[in-house]
Design a protein around this motif. Structure first.
Motif, PDB file in Angstrom:
ATOM      1  N   ASP A 218      53.878  41.561  51.792  1.00 63.27           N
ATOM      2  CA  ASP A 218      54.008  42.956  51.376  1.00 63.27           C
ATOM      3  C   ASP A 218      54.231  42.989  49.871  1.00 63.27           C
ATOM      4  O   ASP A 218      55.020  42.195  49.334  1.00 63.27           O
ATOM      5  CB  ASP A 218      55.162  43.635  52.104  1.00 63.27           C
TER       6      ASP A 218
ATOM      7  N   VAL B 277      57.422  42.337  47.492  1.00 62.98           N
ATOM      8  CA  VAL B 277      58.436  43.280  47.928  1.00 62.98           C
ATOM      9  C   VAL B 277      59.417  42.531  48.819  1.00 62.98           C
ATOM     10  O   VAL B 277      59.014  41.881  49.780  1.00 62.98           O
ATOM     11  CB  VAL B 277      57.789  44.446  48.704  1.00 62.98           C
TER      12      VAL B 277
ATOM     13  N   GLY C 299      59.952  49.049  48.305  1.00 65.02           N
ATOM     14  CA  GLY C 299      59.040  49.079  47.172  1.00 65.02           C
ATOM     15  C   GLY C 299      59.543  49.915  46.022  1.00 65.02           C
ATOM     16  O   GLY C 299      58.767  50.330  45.181  1.00 65.02           O
TER      17      GLY C 299
ATOM     18  N   VAL D 207      53.937  50.528  49.504  1.00 61.31           N
ATOM     19  CA  VAL D 207      53.840  49.089  49.760  1.00 61.31           C
ATOM     20  C   VAL D 207      52.519  48.804  50.466  1.00 61.31           C
ATOM     21  O   VAL D 207      52.108  49.540  51.359  1.00 61.31           O
ATOM     22  CB  VAL D 207      55.028  48.622  50.625  1.00 61.31           C
TER      23      VAL D 207
END
Length: 128
Positions: A66, A87, A92, A97
């Motif tokens: 991610d 992330v 985020g 994200v």
């Protein structure tokens, strides 16, 4: 949102060995699909678009991370290049994200392609 970079999809490459597997006991439908793949592969042997379809069928073929994605829009820079910031824990910092695919199990991908194309074979009547 999921992103497939060329660095990953280039691992889904058409090879003669893969064509040999697809061509065994092939039906007319399979032969047509193989001819289309050979033509497509003559320009770029990587199956970029089919990776996305395969992801929708079986996401376990792929691994990823991610990240928050930024796209360079400066014509003087590396225009169009994406930059991914990892992330941690799904946060985020208010930015969207994206799941960035980083790995592909190309052997299983081609097994899936083979399996799905064989489903298209017409029903064959058996002799009584």
């Amino acid at each position: 949102m999921t992103m497939f970079g060329l660095d990953v999809t280039r691992h889904a490459t058409l090879t003669q060995a893969r064509f040999d597997i697809l061509e065994r006991d092939s039906s007319p439908i399979m032969k047509t699909a193989i001819a289309m793949m050979r033509h497509y592969g003559s320009g770029d042997a990587s199956l970029h678009d089919p990776c996305v379809t395969a992801f929708l069928i079986d996401p376990t073929l792929f691994k990823g991370i991610d990240a928050v994605i930024e796209v360079d829009c400066d014509p003087a820079g590396s225009y169009g290049r994406t930059r991914a910031t990892l992330v941690e824990g799904g946060a985020g910092n208010g930015q969207p994200v994206c799941h960035v695919v980083t790995e592909i199990d190309d052997e299983r991908l081609f097994q899936l392609i083979d399996q799905r194309l064989r489903r298209l074979q017409p029903n064959r009547k058996t002799a009584a």
